[in-house]
Design a protein around this motif. Structure first.
Motif, PDB file in Angstrom:
ATOM      1  N   GLY A  64       0.818  -1.203   0.000  1.00  0.00           N
ATOM      2  CA  GLY A  64       0.000   0.000   0.000  1.00  0.00           C
ATOM      3  C   GLY A  64       0.850   1.250   0.000  1.00  0.00           C
ATOM      4  N   LYS A  65       0.196   2.387   0.115  1.00  0.00           N
ATOM      5  CA  LYS A  65       0.885   3.667  -0.041  1.00  0.00           C
ATOM      6  C   LYS A  65       1.882   3.953   1.078  1.00  0.00           C
ATOM      7  N   ASN A  66       1.765   3.289   2.201  1.00  0.00           N
ATOM      8  CA  ASN A  66       2.691   3.525   3.304  1.00  0.00           C
ATOM      9  C   ASN A  66       3.885   2.578   3.300  1.00  0.00           C
ATOM     10  N   ASP A  67       3.954   1.700   2.316  1.00  0.00           N
ATOM     11  CA  ASP A  67       5.029   0.713   2.274  1.00  0.00           C
ATOM     12  C   ASP A  67       6.272   1.225   1.560  1.00  0.00           C
ATOM     13  N   VAL A  68       7.403   0.642   1.956  1.00  0.00           N
ATOM     14  CA  VAL A  68       8.674   0.821   1.255  1.00  0.00           C
ATOM     15  C   VAL A  68       9.081  -0.552   0.737  1.00  0.00           C
ATOM     16  N   VAL A  69       9.089  -0.712  -0.568  1.00  0.00           N
ATOM     17  CA  VAL A  69       9.338  -1.998  -1.205  1.00  0.00           C
ATOM     18  C   VAL A  69      10.782  -2.053  -1.699  1.00  0.00           C
ATOM     19  N   ALA A  83       5.150  -0.982  -7.979  1.00  0.00           N
ATOM     20  CA  ALA A  83       4.766  -0.678  -6.599  1.00  0.00           C
ATOM     21  C   ALA A  83       4.445   0.800  -6.435  1.00  0.00           C
ATOM     22  N   ALA A  84       5.227   1.647  -7.091  1.00  0.00           N
ATOM     23  CA  ALA A  84       5.006   3.092  -7.001  1.00  0.00           C
ATOM     24  C   ALA A  84       3.804   3.540  -7.837  1.00  0.00           C
ATOM     25  N   ARG A  85       3.729   3.040  -9.059  1.00  0.00           N
ATOM     26  CA  ARG A  85       2.707   3.532  -9.985  1.00  0.00           C
ATOM     27  C   ARG A  85       1.313   3.004  -9.662  1.00  0.00           C
ATOM     28  N   GLN A  86       1.214   1.719  -9.342  1.00  0.00           N
ATOM     29  CA  GLN A  86      -0.097   1.098  -9.167  1.00  0.00           C
ATOM     30  C   GLN A  86      -0.522   0.979  -7.704  1.00  0.00           C
ATOM     31  N   PHE A  87       0.451   0.954  -6.782  1.00  0.00           N
ATOM     32  CA  PHE A  87       0.118   0.719  -5.380  1.00  0.00           C
ATOM     33  C   PHE A  87       0.431   1.928  -4.495  1.00  0.00           C
ATOM     34  N   GLY A  88       1.057   2.957  -5.052  1.00  0.00           N
ATOM     35  CA  GLY A  88       1.324   4.175  -4.299  1.00  0.00           C
ATOM     36  C   GLY A  88       2.462   4.076  -3.307  1.00  0.00           C
ATOM     37  N   ALA A  89       3.239   2.993  -3.361  1.00  0.00           N
ATOM     38  CA  ALA A  89       4.332   2.784  -2.411  1.00  0.00           C
ATOM     39  C   ALA A  89       5.588   3.526  -2.864  1.00  0.00           C
ATOM     40  N   ARG A  90       6.596   3.520  -1.992  1.00  0.00           N
ATOM     41  CA  ARG A  90       7.933   3.939  -2.374  1.00  0.00           C
ATOM     42  C   ARG A  90       8.736   2.678  -2.669  1.00  0.00           C
ATOM     43  N   GLY A  91       9.681   2.772  -3.600  1.00  0.00           N
ATOM     44  CA  GLY A  91      10.437   1.596  -4.004  1.00  0.00           C
ATOM     45  C   GLY A  91      11.937   1.841  -3.993  1.00  0.00           C
ATOM     46  N   VAL A  92      12.681   0.809  -3.629  1.00  0.00           N
ATOM     47  CA  VAL A  92      14.139   0.828  -3.690  1.00  0.00           C
ATOM     48  C   VAL A  92      14.577  -0.426  -4.444  1.00  0.00           C
ATOM     49  N   GLY A  93      15.264  -0.231  -5.541  1.00  0.00           N
ATOM     50  CA  GLY A  93      15.755  -1.345  -6.335  1.00  0.00           C
ATOM     51  C   GLY A  93      17.259  -1.472  -6.205  1.00  0.00           C
ATOM     52  N   GLN A 154      17.553  -7.840   9.953  1.00  0.00           N
ATOM     53  CA  GLN A 154      17.406  -6.431   9.599  1.00  0.00           C
ATOM     54  C   GLN A 154      15.961  -5.965   9.475  1.00  0.00           C
ATOM     55  N   LEU A 155      15.052  -6.830   9.069  1.00  0.00           N
ATOM     56  CA  LEU A 155      13.677  -6.385   8.852  1.00  0.00           C
ATOM     57  C   LEU A 155      12.917  -6.284  10.171  1.00  0.00           C
ATOM     58  N   ARG A 156      11.983  -5.360  10.227  1.00  0.00           N
ATOM     59  CA  ARG A 156      11.159  -5.185  11.410  1.00  0.00           C
ATOM     60  C   ARG A 156      10.084  -6.274  11.486  1.00  0.00           C
ATOM     61  N   VAL A 157       9.621  -6.551  12.691  1.00  0.00           N
ATOM     62  CA  VAL A 157       8.509  -7.473  12.870  1.00  0.00           C
ATOM     63  C   VAL A 157       7.303  -6.947  12.078  1.00  0.00           C
ATOM     64  N   GLY A 158       6.668  -7.816  11.328  1.00  0.00           N
ATOM     65  CA  GLY A 158       5.537  -7.428  10.501  1.00  0.00           C
ATOM     66  C   GLY A 158       5.892  -7.150   9.049  1.00  0.00           C
ATOM     67  N   SER A 159       7.182  -7.010   8.744  1.00  0.00           N
ATOM     68  CA  SER A 159       7.601  -6.821   7.350  1.00  0.00           C
ATOM     69  C   SER A 159       7.318  -8.091   6.558  1.00  0.00           C
ATOM     70  N   ARG A 160       7.005  -7.918   5.278  1.00  0.00           N
ATOM     71  CA  ARG A 160       6.672  -9.062   4.433  1.00  0.00           C
ATOM     72  C   ARG A 160       7.781  -9.329   3.431  1.00  0.00           C
ATOM     73  N   VAL A 161       7.957 -10.605   3.141  1.00  0.00           N
ATOM     74  CA  VAL A 161       8.914 -11.050   2.127  1.00  0.00           C
ATOM     75  C   VAL A 161       8.139 -11.879   1.124  1.00  0.00           C
TER      76      VAL A 161
END
Length: 206
Positions: A64-69, A83-93, A154-161
């Motif tokens: 969603g829009k609050n996610d960092v992918v 992720a940015a265009r269709q889901f409103g998220a921020r993305g790091v590749g 490194q990932l926070r509890v609740g982060s998805r993979v």
């Protein structure tokens, strides 16, 4: 965009830790077998990843829009761009190949999401993943196994993979497995138990 998601990363010493194949894994596995051995090979073979599978991966992860992918081995950037265009998220590749990052940046610009997408030339094993709320993967089985402790630490509890095709081995079975056009998508959520399991391993390396 091209019809292929380009996946490039440093293999390092990951050879030798394999996983069993499941339906939908054949393209990358077959491509990997076709690569001639080399002492310092730096790339995973380029393989096709249909856009509908990309869309499903992001939907399964409930982006969603609050996610960092973070997309590890981002290739042409289509996952973070989507992720940015269709889901409103921020993305790091992240990709070790400068040519792929240049291509990804061009695709982000074309899609009008350059301000929401950060594309970096880097080795994924040297990357701080802690800002991510979602991590996407299409890597080889031995890479997933090697990456697993880094994700737990490194990932926070609740982060998805979410992984296209390959799981994380018997020590971390997926909580959800989805078929997408004949390809397998696996989903995990980071738990407090995994964070605790990663802590002793980190202390042992200190």
């Amino acid at each position: 965009m091209t019809s292929h998601t380009r996946r490039t990363l440093l293999l390092g010493t990951a050879a030798g830790a394999g996983l069993a194949l499941v339906p939908g894994r054949a393209p990358l596995a077959q491509a990997a077998q076709s690569i001639a051995p080399a002492p310092h090979r730096l790339d995973v073979p380029y393989v096709p990843t249909p856009q509908d599978v990309v869309n499903r991966m992001l939907a399964v992860a409930k982006v969603g829009k609050n996610d960092v992918v973070y997309d590890l081995g981002c290739g042409d950037g289509r996952i973070v761009v989507t992720a940015a265009r269709q889901f409103g998220a921020r993305g790091v590749g992240i990709d070790i190949n400068p040519e792929r990052i240049a291509e990804a940046r061009a695709n982000a610009k074309k899609a009008g999401v350059s301000q929401r997408v950060d594309l970096r030339v880097a080795n994924l094993f040297d990357t701080d993943l802690s800002p991510a709320s979602v991590v996407t993967l299409y890597l080889l089985p031995n890479i997933n196994v090697k990456l697993r402790p880094q994700l737990w630490k490194q990932l926070r509890v609740g982060s998805r993979v979410v992984s296209h095709a390959f799981d994380m081995g018997a020590d971390w079975p997926p909580e959800q497995t989805v078929d997408a056009s004949g390809r397998t998508i696996c989903l995990w959520t980071i738990t407090a138990a995994q964070k605790s399991a990663a802590a002793p391993a980190a202390l042992g390396r200190a």
